[in-house]
Design a protein around this motif. Sequence first.
Motif, PDB file in Angstrom:
ATOM      1  N   TRP A 192     -38.387  44.797   0.615  1.00  0.00           N
ATOM      2  CA  TRP A 192     -37.358  45.640   1.176  1.00  0.00           C
ATOM      3  C   TRP A 192     -37.239  45.854   2.594  1.00  0.00           C
ATOM      4  O   TRP A 192     -38.292  45.570   3.403  1.00  0.00           O
ATOM      5  N   VAL A 193     -35.878  46.121   3.128  1.00  0.00           N
ATOM      6  CA  VAL A 193     -35.791  46.033   4.537  1.00  0.00           C
ATOM      7  C   VAL A 193     -35.815  47.869   4.902  1.00  0.00           C
ATOM      8  O   VAL A 193     -35.478  48.600   4.318  1.00  0.00           O
ATOM      9  N   LEU A 194     -36.755  47.929   5.870  1.00  0.00           N
ATOM     10  CA  LEU A 194     -36.855  49.359   6.572  1.00  0.00           C
ATOM     11  C   LEU A 194     -35.702  49.970   7.303  1.00  0.00           C
ATOM     12  O   LEU A 194     -35.474  49.191   8.331  1.00  0.00           O
ATOM     13  N   GLN A 219     -22.612  42.042  11.837  1.00  0.00           N
ATOM     14  CA  GLN A 219     -22.990  41.093  11.152  1.00  0.00           C
ATOM     15  C   GLN A 219     -24.271  40.572  11.709  1.00  0.00           C
ATOM     16  O   GLN A 219     -25.336  40.113  11.124  1.00  0.00           O
ATOM     17  N   HIS A 220     -24.346  40.452  13.188  1.00  0.00           N
ATOM     18  CA  HIS A 220     -25.554  40.357  13.788  1.00  0.00           C
ATOM     19  C   HIS A 220     -26.600  41.380  13.645  1.00  0.00           C
ATOM     20  O   HIS A 220     -27.855  41.079  13.421  1.00  0.00           O
ATOM     21  N   GLN A 221     -26.184  42.760  13.563  1.00  0.00           N
ATOM     22  CA  GLN A 221     -26.974  43.805  13.346  1.00  0.00           C
ATOM     23  C   GLN A 221     -27.582  43.526  11.791  1.00  0.00           C
ATOM     24  O   GLN A 221     -29.008  43.905  11.540  1.00  0.00           O
ATOM     25  N   GLU A 222     -27.210  42.842  10.857  1.00  0.00           N
ATOM     26  CA  GLU A 222     -27.570  42.822   9.565  1.00  0.00           C
ATOM     27  C   GLU A 222     -28.797  41.712   9.744  1.00  0.00           C
ATOM     28  O   GLU A 222     -29.799  41.859   8.985  1.00  0.00           O
ATOM     29  N   ASN A 223     -28.855  40.879  10.632  1.00  0.00           N
ATOM     30  CA  ASN A 223     -29.846  39.960  10.824  1.00  0.00           C
ATOM     31  C   ASN A 223     -31.200  40.518  11.552  1.00  0.00           C
ATOM     32  O   ASN A 223     -32.206  40.213  11.479  1.00  0.00           O
ATOM     33  N   ARG A 224     -30.926  41.445  12.531  1.00  0.00           N
ATOM     34  CA  ARG A 224     -31.804  42.240  13.418  1.00  0.00           C
ATOM     35  C   ARG A 224     -32.456  43.284  12.247  1.00  0.00           C
ATOM     36  O   ARG A 224     -31.920  44.268  11.958  1.00  0.00           O
ATOM     37  N   ARG A 225     -33.660  42.958  11.787  1.00  0.00           N
ATOM     38  CA  ARG A 225     -34.211  43.923  10.698  1.00  0.00           C
ATOM     39  C   ARG A 225     -35.893  43.654  10.689  1.00  0.00           C
ATOM     40  O   ARG A 225     -36.355  42.743  11.055  1.00  0.00           O
ATOM     41  N   THR A 226     -36.689  44.784  10.122  1.00  0.00           N
ATOM     42  CA  THR A 226     -37.834  44.844   9.749  1.00  0.00           C
ATOM     43  C   THR A 226     -37.966  44.684   8.248  1.00  0.00           C
ATOM     44  O   THR A 226     -37.331  45.699   7.639  1.00  0.00           O
TER      45      THR A 226
END
Length: 588
Positions: free
Chosen positions: A471-473, A572-579
């Motif tokens: 899961w994505v935090l 869309q870029h924010q979707e890729n910046r994840r933990t």
Amino acid sequence: MKKFLLALMLFGITFFAFAQERQKGDLQIGVQGGASLPVSNYKKIGEAKTGFYSGLFIDQYFKGNMFGLGVDARYIRNDVSKMDSFYFENGHISTNYKNKARFQDYLFTIGPSYKFTRDRFHMEAYVRGGIMMQYFPEYDRILSYSDTRGTYDYPIKSTTNDSTNKANSWAGLGGLRFNYMLNANLALFAHVDYVQSFGTKFGNKPSQFAVKESVATANPITASTTIKGYLDHYEEVPVVKNTLHQTVQAGVGIKYIFSRRKPEPVALIAPNTDRYDEVVKTKVEVKDIQIMVRDKQTDLALSGVIVSIEGVNTDEKSTTDANGLASKLLGAKSGVYKVVGEKNGIKTPLLTLTDADFSTNSSVIFKEIFHDDPRFTLIGETFDCTLERNLPNINTVLTNSGTRINSSQISDAEGKFIYQLDAHSDFTVMANQKGQYSQTEIVTTKGLDRGQTLYVTLKLGVCDLEKDGSWVLKNILYDFDKSNIRSDAALVLDNVVAIMKQNPSLRIELSSHTDSRGDGIYNQKLSQRRADAAVAYLVNNGIAKDRLVAKGYGESKLLNGCGNGVNCSEEQHQENRRTEIKILDYTK
């Protein structure tokens, strides 16, 4: 306007004096009051809700007491249906009420009356026309949302009357009055009538209540909506809507009749007598007691309040329902009763009932008490994130982000939980249940007006821990080009610490990802530093290092097609910046 009203009053007085002298008909004066129910556009556009009215009337009947002329003066009040703030994924819709949120009207009319008489029962029909003096509410409804570019506010509904919020209009009413004669001069009555204003202008000034409203598209906003643009949900050009005053009014009252005709003995005289019977009011010694609890700051009906009634051979407790009503106490004997309500450790002021409350003719004593708690109420639901149905018996934890004070509660059989939230504060909410996990949800009361909003709502998804699951935090952020753990990110990682401690067999990979912008090698190193920092935080909080793997993937695992050279939006870029967290090993 003042001259017109004065002329109307003088005309009425002169007419009644002339008619009383010449026509030999009855003169009656009555007072009345009851409910004012908005209908049609007044309810829809004006958002008016059921209110009340009070007033008086005078009718002068001509010879024969069938036709007459009357005047009517009323005060009418309909509060506005206040809208609680509505929250969606990246914003909320709120309403700013700039004055008292209600319509107030003063109605003065004159017109003909007709009366039909049958023994003690009289029915009257009447039509009136005249002037209404109106006082309008003023408010703005704002759509607010945030994205990576900033915060945006759009008015979606606003009142457009002038700064005085006052207007006059022509108005009329028509209805029926049903009377029961207590004696030759006194009558009780019930009545129903329809009241409406007319026209768009009075003099040179608009006479209708008006709002400017953005028209919603076929893409409505729900609690799960993430707004990307205002025009995705509303038409570009707002429309102006107007509404007349339109109410149905139903009430009761009493009237006194100055009769100049010889009394007719039918049904008013007791058998074998030549005089009127006196109506004896019998004191009711046994009554039911109905208590309603409202929130003092919003006037909303308040559920979940424990109401205690102590008195004559009575010690009853009950909890108010969704309408704020406690269980009705049946057959209470005349005497002294003490009534108090309590919720969340805060009591209402003490209400005392005495013999005087039992001396009326009503069979029910209805009283309202007010609960004054300045905090907001969070109503949450725990639900299965896979099956999307509510989950009962889930332990939840609320943390004040400023004070770091925790409180916990287990969701009930319907999956609901309730917390009290201090004003001007941020909170995190998460599930703390063995074998399961949830995101760390953020709740805030900053910017909320307690005088307008009582409830804050939240749906908390709870998922099962399973090997190879991931899961994505949510809500874990890093400063630009930095890898240190911020205080808000620490609150999210505290949830991960709790999950690891509750599930000793759990082993995870904690990974960090970037978008495609910038140098690929640099992004790889930055993501590794961030993953290492997150793992170090968990280790410093008591989690064994051999249960953790830190992995930086840089831009190698994009969730969409926003690779190098592709023109993509910030969202869309924010979707890729994840933990992310991936479960490497877990045994239930």
